[in-house]
Scaffold this active site. Structure first.
Site: not given
Ligand SMILES: NC(=O)c1ccc[n+]([C@@H]2O[C@H](COP(=O)([O-])OP(=O)(O)OC[C@H]3O[C@@H](n4cnc5c(N)ncnc54)[C@H](OP(=O)(O)O)[C@@H]3O)[C@@H](O)[C@H]2O)c1
Length: 280
Positions: A52, A110
């Site tokens: 990241y 990862h």
């Molecule tokens: N291990 C892996 O392979 C892997 C893969 C993907 C992700 N990850 C980790 O998992 C974390 C979370 O996954 P993600 O970032 O992909 O997706 P997520 O947390 O499911 O969704 C994030 C999105 O949702 C929005 N959001 C958050 N809270 C909200 C709410 N209450 N109402 C409306 N929209 C909302 C955010 O926008 P705003 O920021 O504008 O609120 C952002 O656009 C990542 O940040 C990362 O740390 C790990």
């Protein structure tokens, strides 16, 4: 205004909050401010990764926040291109230098990248880094049961957790059951399905109205009741607070089944099947 988040205990004894902050795309001074705001609101788990390119941002937020380092749980992850043992050891050290931290609470592989076939030596590097005090708990992401079985068979050490794609459109029932039987905690990535059309779903809206909560809160409560740690990412203090305000209501069995029933065979956000997908 600070909220308290319940904790669960991993198979190696480390306790973890049941909700943390995802940080994918949180970088630079705006990222630092978002992470400090999350910590002020009550978040104690911050999920980062070498890939990241924001371990520095996370470390800066940790130092500038008013909460002592030892009260926080910081996670990072080893990229696929550095799974070779020596490279993995150097990368863990580099991860720490980038964040300017003495240790990570959790360090994860990862992706398994099975075609590359180096995840067992990467795992040995994590085992050794834990012995040297650089990491408190070691786990994996996106590992299928066969990959985890191999780690345990070849090193004798089982991961404390597996971070996998998990949201109502991809409920991972089989993988979760396997984790439960093997005493491995499930951690949900993209728990809100990256705010895709799930946030407009009619069934979720009805359940949300019933509890006077938002759809996001209903989904995150569902993760909690499944026994999974979720790490929703939000840059906004309002949505960060919304996402941890889920401990004053509960979903009944019918509601849990309705949400789990939204799953689809092709429900992954980006079609990243760990059996074939590789990330470097
Ligand atoms: N291990 C892996 O392979 C892997 C893969 C993907 C992700 N990850 C980790 O998992 C974390 C979370 O996954 P993600 O970032 O992909 O997706 P997520 O947390 O499911 O969704 C994030 C999105 O949702 C929005 N959001 C958050 N809270 C909200 C709410 N209450 N109402 C409306 N929209 C909302 C955010 O926008 P705003 O920021 O504008 O609120 C952002 O656009 C990542 O940040 C990362 O740390 C790990």
């Amino acid at each position: 205004m600070e909220k308290t988040i319940p904790e669960i205990t991993l198979n190696d004894g480390l306790t973890m909050p049941v909700i943390g902050l995802g940080t994918y795309r949180l970088k630079g001074s705006e990222g630092v401010n978002s992470i400090i705001s999350a910590i002020d609101i009550g978040y104690r788990l911050i999920d980062s990764a070498y890939n990241y390119e924001n371990e520095g941002t996370v470390g800066e937020a940790v130092r500038r926040s008013s909460v002592p380092r030892e009260e926080l749980k910081i996670t990072s992850k080893l990229p696929g291109r550095y799974q070779n043992y020596d490279k993995a050891v150097t990368t863990i050290q580099e991860s720490l230098y980038r964040a300017n931290l003495d240790y990570y609470d959790v360090y994860l592989i990862h992706w398994p990248n099975p075609n590359q076939d180096t995840y067992v030596e990467a795992w040995q590097a994590l085992i050794d880094a834990k012995k040297w005090g650089l990491i408190r708990s070691i786990g994996v992401c996106n590992f299928l049961p066969e990959h985890i079985e191999r780690l345990e068979k070849e090193t004798g050490v089982k991961p404390s957790m597996n971070q996998i794609e998990l949201h109502p459109f991809f409920n991972q029932a089989t993988q979760r059951k396997w984790h439960q039987e093997n005493n491995i905690v499930t951690e949900s990535w993209s728990p809100l399905a990256r705010a895709n059309e799930v946030l407009q779903n009619d069934i979720l809206q009805q359940i949300a109205d019933q509890h006077q909560k938002s759809i996001s809160q209903v989904i995150l409560r569902w993760h909690y009741q499944l026994g999974a740690i979720s790490i929703p990412k939000s840059s906004s203090p309002e949505r960060q607070l919304e996402n941890i305000s889920i401990f004053d209501f509960s979903l009944n069995e019918t509601e849990m089944s309705l949400i789990s029933g939204l799953t689809r065979p092709e429900g992954r956000i980006n079609n990243q099947d760990p059996a074939t997908y590789e990330e470097f």
